[in-house]
Design a protein around this motif. Structure first.
Motif, PDB file in Angstrom:
ATOM      1  N   PRO A 145     -25.472   0.311 -58.020  1.00 31.71           N
ATOM      2  CA  PRO A 145     -25.935  -0.927 -58.638  1.00 31.71           C
ATOM      3  C   PRO A 145     -26.257  -0.678 -60.126  1.00 31.71           C
ATOM      4  CG  PRO A 145     -27.060  -0.546 -56.549  1.00 31.71           C
ATOM      5  CD  PRO A 145     -26.284   0.702 -56.868  1.00 31.71           C
ATOM      6  N   PRO A 146     -25.986  -1.620 -61.020  1.00 33.78           N
ATOM      7  CA  PRO A 146     -25.695  -3.027 -60.744  1.00 33.78           C
ATOM      8  C   PRO A 146     -24.246  -3.307 -60.357  1.00 33.78           C
ATOM      9  CG  PRO A 146     -25.654  -2.691 -63.095  1.00 33.78           C
ATOM     10  CD  PRO A 146     -26.053  -1.375 -62.483  1.00 33.78           C
ATOM     11  N   LEU A 147     -23.402  -2.310 -60.240  1.00 39.22           N
ATOM     12  CA  LEU A 147     -22.042  -2.584 -59.784  1.00 39.22           C
ATOM     13  C   LEU A 147     -22.070  -2.766 -58.270  1.00 39.22           C
ATOM     14  CD1 LEU A 147     -20.069  -0.113 -62.096  1.00 39.22           C
ATOM     15  CD2 LEU A 147     -20.685  -2.504 -62.489  1.00 39.22           C
ATOM     16  N   LEU A 148     -21.095  -3.497 -57.764  1.00 34.52           N
ATOM     17  CA  LEU A 148     -21.044  -3.809 -56.334  1.00 34.52           C
ATOM     18  C   LEU A 148     -20.026  -2.915 -55.647  1.00 34.52           C
ATOM     19  CD1 LEU A 148     -21.243  -7.709 -56.595  1.00 34.52           C
ATOM     20  CD2 LEU A 148     -23.075  -6.088 -56.026  1.00 34.52           C
TER      21      LEU A 148
ATOM     22  N   LEU B  36     -33.945   1.675 -68.926  1.00 36.50           N
ATOM     23  CA  LEU B  36     -32.774   2.414 -69.417  1.00 36.50           C
ATOM     24  C   LEU B  36     -31.567   1.928 -68.615  1.00 36.50           C
ATOM     25  CD1 LEU B  36     -34.541   5.873 -69.694  1.00 36.50           C
ATOM     26  CD2 LEU B  36     -33.774   4.425 -71.593  1.00 36.50           C
ATOM     27  N   CYS B  37     -30.439   2.585 -68.774  1.00 43.88           N
ATOM     28  CA  CYS B  37     -29.249   2.149 -68.025  1.00 43.88           C
ATOM     29  C   CYS B  37     -29.254   2.716 -66.614  1.00 43.88           C
ATOM     30  CB  CYS B  37     -27.974   2.635 -68.694  1.00 43.88           C
ATOM     31  SG  CYS B  37     -27.838   2.283 -70.434  1.00 43.88           S
ATOM     32  N   ASN B  38     -30.033   3.738 -66.381  1.00 47.45           N
ATOM     33  CA  ASN B  38     -29.950   4.400 -65.086  1.00 47.45           C
ATOM     34  C   ASN B  38     -31.260   4.269 -64.323  1.00 47.45           C
ATOM     35  OD1 ASN B  38     -31.450   7.262 -65.022  1.00 47.45           O
ATOM     36  ND2 ASN B  38     -30.641   6.958 -67.089  1.00 47.45           N
ATOM     37  N   LEU B  39     -31.108   4.186 -63.016  1.00 49.68           N
ATOM     38  CA  LEU B  39     -32.215   3.917 -62.114  1.00 49.68           C
ATOM     39  C   LEU B  39     -33.213   5.068 -62.100  1.00 49.68           C
ATOM     40  CD1 LEU B  39     -32.879   1.664 -60.122  1.00 49.68           C
ATOM     41  CD2 LEU B  39     -31.521   2.854 -58.414  1.00 49.68           C
ATOM     42  N   GLU B  40     -32.721   6.298 -62.088  1.00 48.33           N
ATOM     43  CA  GLU B  40     -33.609   7.443 -61.909  1.00 48.33           C
ATOM     44  C   GLU B  40     -34.627   7.544 -63.042  1.00 48.33           C
ATOM     45  OE1 GLU B  40     -31.518  11.081 -61.006  1.00 48.33           O
ATOM     46  OE2 GLU B  40     -33.192  12.296 -61.730  1.00 48.33           O
TER      47      GLU B  40
ATOM     48  N   VAL C 199     -21.957  -4.180 -68.788  1.00 45.48           N
ATOM     49  CA  VAL C 199     -21.567  -5.528 -69.180  1.00 45.48           C
ATOM     50  C   VAL C 199     -20.806  -6.172 -68.024  1.00 45.48           C
ATOM     51  CG1 VAL C 199     -20.208  -6.839 -70.845  1.00 45.48           C
ATOM     52  CG2 VAL C 199     -21.447  -4.793 -71.581  1.00 45.48           C
ATOM     53  N   GLY C 200     -21.148  -7.411 -67.744  1.00 43.36           N
ATOM     54  CA  GLY C 200     -20.446  -8.094 -66.665  1.00 43.36           C
ATOM     55  C   GLY C 200     -21.119  -7.912 -65.318  1.00 43.36           C
ATOM     56  N   ALA C 201     -22.236  -7.181 -65.285  1.00 43.84           N
ATOM     57  CA  ALA C 201     -22.966  -7.026 -64.021  1.00 43.84           C
ATOM     58  C   ALA C 201     -23.359  -8.405 -63.497  1.00 43.84           C
ATOM     59  CB  ALA C 201     -24.210  -6.167 -64.239  1.00 43.84           C
ATOM     60  N   SER C 202     -23.252  -8.580 -62.202  1.00 43.21           N
ATOM     61  CA  SER C 202     -23.538  -9.871 -61.576  1.00 43.21           C
ATOM     62  C   SER C 202     -25.020  -9.994 -61.246  1.00 43.21           C
ATOM     63  CB  SER C 202     -22.732  -9.990 -60.281  1.00 43.21           C
ATOM     64  OG  SER C 202     -23.143  -8.965 -59.384  1.00 43.21           O
ATOM     65  N   ASP C 203     -25.459 -11.208 -60.984  1.00 43.71           N
ATOM     66  CA  ASP C 203     -26.827 -11.419 -60.515  1.00 43.71           C
ATOM     67  C   ASP C 203     -27.095 -10.611 -59.250  1.00 43.71           C
ATOM     68  OD1 ASP C 203     -27.289 -13.169 -62.592  1.00 43.71           O
ATOM     69  OD2 ASP C 203     -27.966 -14.826 -61.320  1.00 43.71           O
ATOM     70  N   GLU C 204     -26.126 -10.591 -58.355  1.00 45.69           N
ATOM     71  CA  GLU C 204     -26.289  -9.839 -57.116  1.00 45.69           C
ATOM     72  C   GLU C 204     -26.470  -8.344 -57.405  1.00 45.69           C
ATOM     73  OE1 GLU C 204     -26.743 -10.668 -54.009  1.00 45.69           O
ATOM     74  OE2 GLU C 204     -26.588  -8.624 -53.204  1.00 45.69           O
ATOM     75  N   GLY C 205     -25.661  -7.827 -58.311  1.00 44.93           N
ATOM     76  CA  GLY C 205     -25.773  -6.410 -58.662  1.00 44.93           C
ATOM     77  C   GLY C 205     -27.114  -6.088 -59.313  1.00 44.93           C
TER      78      GLY C 205
ATOM     79  N   TYR D  84     -29.835  -7.806 -58.899  1.00 49.77           N
ATOM     80  CA  TYR D  84     -30.861  -7.946 -57.859  1.00 49.77           C
ATOM     81  C   TYR D  84     -30.983  -6.631 -57.071  1.00 49.77           C
ATOM     82  CZ  TYR D  84     -33.358  -9.413 -53.725  1.00 49.77           C
ATOM     83  OH  TYR D  84     -34.274  -9.495 -52.725  1.00 49.77           O
ATOM     84  N   ARG D  85     -29.848  -6.074 -56.714  1.00 47.95           N
ATOM     85  CA  ARG D  85     -29.873  -4.801 -55.968  1.00 47.95           C
ATOM     86  C   ARG D  85     -30.480  -3.676 -56.810  1.00 47.95           C
ATOM     87  NH1 ARG D  85     -24.190  -4.567 -52.470  1.00 47.95           N
ATOM     88  NH2 ARG D  85     -24.231  -6.757 -51.848  1.00 47.95           N
ATOM     89  N   TYR D  86     -30.149  -3.679 -58.098  1.00 50.30           N
ATOM     90  CA  TYR D  86     -30.682  -2.639 -58.991  1.00 50.30           C
ATOM     91  C   TYR D  86     -32.202  -2.711 -59.044  1.00 50.30           C
ATOM     92  CZ  TYR D  86     -31.321   0.079 -63.306  1.00 50.30           C
ATOM     93  OH  TYR D  86     -31.714   1.022 -64.239  1.00 50.30           O
ATOM     94  N   PHE D  87     -32.737  -3.906 -59.258  1.00 51.92           N
ATOM     95  CA  PHE D  87     -34.196  -4.035 -59.360  1.00 51.92           C
ATOM     96  C   PHE D  87     -34.880  -3.828 -58.008  1.00 51.92           C
ATOM     97  CE2 PHE D  87     -33.322  -5.245 -63.606  1.00 51.92           C
ATOM     98  CZ  PHE D  87     -34.468  -4.877 -64.308  1.00 51.92           C
TER      99      PHE D  87
END
Lengths: 299, 299
Positions: A279-282, B83-87, B113-119, B121-124
């Motif tokens: 994520p955020p990629l699917l 940041l760009c990464n979750l960790e 760029v182009g990440a979807s709302d769904e993506g 949502y999963r990231y957060f």
């Protein structure tokens, strides 16, 4: 003087386990496969690698894994090292140099939208000073549609003139041939790599280095053949082969690049972990594989 | 249930020594000054802070410095952690929570760029899971012109509904009032902070939280006065004050935000180190100070 960087380069896909940790086994297997299929270099941490999803520590670990596992020699690697901040970009670059990597592929400090050529020149000057190694080779990574900023032809030329042994390559992922040509013309000391094999022959005809292309993950043998024909000045042979190579590239792009490539790897290896994207990629879906599989060059 | 986040917030400027290391002395002095001038919270590592020029380690050190120096209490801080990464985003957020910070202000994973709302949502969702603390409060940081991606009103609402005790604020730096209004309407559980005091009264009238504004570095007393008038339902008083506050904001924007604010600080403190910006940004020039100095609200 160091030898000019040329060849075809895989921006290496990164496979993930279901908990989104890196699947080390699939990763080293894939690296071996790309090299066996004929790529000259691997670039862990391009955009196709979901590079920016990795922490600094994880990036270092994975470059070490590729070398220590024997999947690749260090001099076959040109890891992506570009972050927004100088300290960590220098740390990653120094780590790559100390490991013996052939080069680093470095984004400009994205997020600093509106940064000037002068500002970017200062940034890269400081970076080179901080790494502080004669063994450093930088491939500038131009991908403005993601980074928000990029390297103008004039900036690439200025950096090459100031650091002729260091800033010697540029990956142009703009997809804009006019830009690729402009960089080659403005900076003859820089080896330019289009981000797609579709522009490779035209770039090589003007002195370009080869290509750094997502589809080197899936069609390396065909792209290598195209490269070799060009190197052998077999223009007719290369021209005849190009449409087959382009057909696969079109399928890769239609599959959204990473999802399609990962779906193909899942099919080829029978390992569903390849469908994972962070994520955020699917996640990729298996149906994306067929159009890619059908268009791989088989000699 | 945690108390709704409200007030005026300084995205804290970061002063640098001539070697581009952080000037700790100027930093803590400036933090004290902003709080003395009336801001409710400080946000180290907003865009105005040149946040993305900092390494992870440096960010942690500076938040600790603010607390340990006594410049601010931890519960007056809402550091940027995105940041760009979750960790690393999780590590910075956890660090802030463990220190007792009031909230974190978190960018979406820019570059994707182009990440979807769904993506997203999963990231957060993963981020919140990884931080794993009931004490976490996230202020979503919407600044699409820099990040390339942002939070749609629907995504903000979805995150608030799923995590009603965690995702409770949003900074809207889009500069687009229609977006600010749309978020307030779509997500009543979210306290919305426009990125400029110019939109603060309108936002507060609809339930917005206050503002998180670059000019809280230079005009905190005036912005606090405007905030207090609004809180006291003195619409006439607030309306009368607004043009004076807007005049300073216009001067800040004309000075390019960070350069103008740093030039002003250099003039006020007599310390030329305030003119330093980290590359790729260019140094401020002293001439930028006067228009800002001339428009500070003096009560």
């Amino acid at each position: 003087m160091t030898q000019r960087l040329t060849g075809i380069v895989t921006p290496l896909l990164t496979p993930f386990n279901d908990d989104f940790s890196v699947a080390d086994d699939l990763y080293t297997d894939h690296a071996r496969q790309c090299l066996a299929d004929g790529v000259h270099y691997l670039s862990p941490f391009g955009t196709t690698s979901e590079a920016l999803s990795h922490s600094v520590a994880e990036r270092m670990r994975l470059v070490e894994l590729l070398v220590q596992s024997g999947a690749a020699r260090a001099d076959q690697l040109m890891p992506g090292t570009g972050l927004c901040n100088l300290e960590e970009t220098a740390a990653l670059s120094r780590h790559a140099v100390e490991l013996g990597c052939r080069a680093v592929m470095t984004l400009p400090p994205f997020f600093f939208v509106g940064a000037s050529d002068e500002g970017l020149y200062r940034y890269f000057s400081l970076l080179i000073e901080k790494v502080g190694s004669d063994a450093l080779t930088i491939c500038l990574y131009h991908i403005p549609q993601y980074a928000g900023i990029g390297f103008t032809p004039a900036l690439a030329a200025r950096l090459n003139e100031a650091f002729p042994e260091v800033v010697t390559a540029l990956k142009d992922s703009s997809g804009n041939w006019e830009n690729t040509r402009a960089v080659i013309e403005a900076a003859p000391g820089i080896s330019v790599f289009p981000g797609s094999e579709g522009a490779m022959l035209d770039a090589m005809a003007l002195g370009g280095g080869g290509c750094i292309s997502a589809s080197c993950n899936s069609n390396a043998a065909g792209i290598r053949r195209l490269y070799d024909l060009s190197r052998a000045d077999d223009a007719a042979g290369a021209k005849a082969l190009q449409p087959q190579i382009d057909a696969h590239r079109a399928a890769v792009q239609a599959g959204g690049l990473i999802p399609g490539l990962k779906a193909l790897k899942a099919q080829q290896t029978g390992d569903a972990r390849w469908l994972n994207l962070r994520p955020p990629l699917l996640p990729a879906t298996p149906d994306l594989a067929a159009p890619l599989a059908d268009t791989i060059w088989r000699g």
